[in-house]
Design an enzyme around this catalytic site. Sequence first.
Site, PDB file in Angstrom:
ATOM      1  N   ARG A  36     -36.673  89.290 -84.516  1.00 40.18           N
ATOM      2  CA  ARG A  36     -35.556  89.939 -85.190  1.00 40.18           C
ATOM      3  C   ARG A  36     -35.405  91.372 -84.705  1.00 40.18           C
ATOM      4  O   ARG A  36     -36.399  92.069 -84.468  1.00 40.18           O
ATOM      5  CB  ARG A  36     -35.767  89.963 -86.705  1.00 40.18           C
ATOM      6  CG  ARG A  36     -35.669  88.600 -87.345  1.00 40.18           C
ATOM      7  CD  ARG A  36     -35.981  88.660 -88.825  1.00 40.18           C
ATOM      8  NE  ARG A  36     -34.990  89.393 -89.588  1.00 40.18           N
ATOM      9  CZ  ARG A  36     -33.828  88.897 -89.984  1.00 40.18           C
ATOM     10  NH1 ARG A  36     -33.496  87.659 -89.654  1.00 40.18           N
ATOM     11  NH2 ARG A  36     -32.992  89.627 -90.698  1.00 40.18           N
ATOM     12  N   SER A 105     -46.913  90.468 -84.242  1.00 42.88           N
ATOM     13  CA  SER A 105     -47.761  89.758 -85.199  1.00 42.88           C
ATOM     14  C   SER A 105     -48.756  88.820 -84.529  1.00 42.88           C
ATOM     15  O   SER A 105     -48.797  87.613 -84.800  1.00 42.88           O
ATOM     16  CB  SER A 105     -46.884  88.998 -86.189  1.00 42.88           C
ATOM     17  OG  SER A 105     -46.012  89.897 -86.817  1.00 42.88           O
ATOM     18  N   ASP A 158     -46.581  92.163 -88.825  1.00 35.56           N
ATOM     19  CA  ASP A 158     -45.588  91.915 -89.871  1.00 35.56           C
ATOM     20  C   ASP A 158     -46.164  92.095 -91.272  1.00 35.56           C
ATOM     21  O   ASP A 158     -45.464  92.521 -92.197  1.00 35.56           O
ATOM     22  CB  ASP A 158     -44.963  90.532 -89.720  1.00 35.56           C
ATOM     23  CG  ASP A 158     -45.976  89.406 -89.600  1.00 35.56           C
ATOM     24  OD1 ASP A 158     -47.189  89.676 -89.670  1.00 35.56           O
ATOM     25  OD2 ASP A 158     -45.552  88.248 -89.416  1.00 35.56           O
TER      26      ASP A 158
END
Length: 421
Positions: A36, A105, A158
């Site tokens: 994202r 992550s 994350d």
Amino acid sequence: MAAARLRCLISYGRSSPNGNEEGLFYALDLGGTNFRCLRVQLGGKERRVVKREAVEISIPPHLMVGGSDELFDFIAEELAKFVATEGEDFHLSEGRQREFGFTFSFPVRQTSIASGTLIKWTKGFNIDEMLGQDVVAELTKAMERKGLDMRVAALVNDTIGTLAGGRYHDDDVIAAVILGTGSNAAYVESVLAIPKWQGLLPKSGEMVINMEWGNFFSSHLPLTEHDHALDAESLNPGEQIFEKLFSGMYLGEIVRRALLQMAEEAAFFGDAVPLKLRVPYVLRTPVVSAMHHDMSSNLNIVGKKLEEILGITSSIDTRKLVVEVCDIITKRGARLAAAGIFAILKKLERHKASVDKPRTVIAIDGALFEHYTIFNKVLQSTLGELLGEEASDSIIVKLAHDGSGIGAALLAATNSHHIGL
């Protein structure tokens, strides 16, 4: 979860958001098969997050196992496209370089706030040449190749991003959990309770512990033959065992393996085993969720998914059993995730009702928790069982939508070259 590896200890205070951050900041969230891009206009303590925009991009499977340049060039190019759509509602001060938080992550050995070397890949990625390399340096080189003038101000995973974002909005957030493609957890701990810490004590007296709980293993985990086979055939056998029991990357694959055994040993789908049912990962977790939530009288969604994805024409009785398989495997996963959260609460002595600690908040981010309603409900009901009625009233589990991205942007603002926080 004492057996989980502690990969990162981060000072909580000097580098955590305090509400005063202002300006335009970006976040790039790479955590699984999608990534994202997010931009946030911060308005300081009074206005907080003024405006945000985000876009999600799927990573082509061949880039997950190809070369590092190809992967990071693709990410940099998509980031550049997103920056190009920046509207007038977002304001970058004159003469400032765009800065962003890079949510990466995967297990890294973090050497500073904006650098870290990759220890290993998880969640289906396997690019050997990246091991031991600085992920921020690789992304920076890719941005330079694409002519994108941006700076990574903070490298986080994350879970840390979700914790930072959650704490920014709610002081009672003490832990964050990711339930998406993979799974991880982080929590705020008193520095005096961390025997591994050898540096100067932070002024806040607290640290953030990134648990990397996806790698947790215990002989008490309820592993089945399907779990053992999935692990043995994965890209990282013997690792991320806890994550492989319920995260979005693997939940659908466990269901497929169970259905395949039923087809082979009990002719569940007829005399011949459907060929597509033998294809690893052909049954994705969003499909399992769609079938599991089918409330139609004839289970039409289940029938349609079985036919479209597996080439199976099914009876209503077959569809009912497929839903039951989804139910058993999903509920097992949700209960295990709840047990992990309970372990954190117990470690922090927040698992009992107390007038001194009337409210405890767990921030959760990830599509599995956000979109798989049954998983969400079972997790929360299981946590209530473990806590008991009196204690569960003070424990709040809530969705932190885009929490990791907003948290990364906040940490970028905190560590910006321009605002000197």
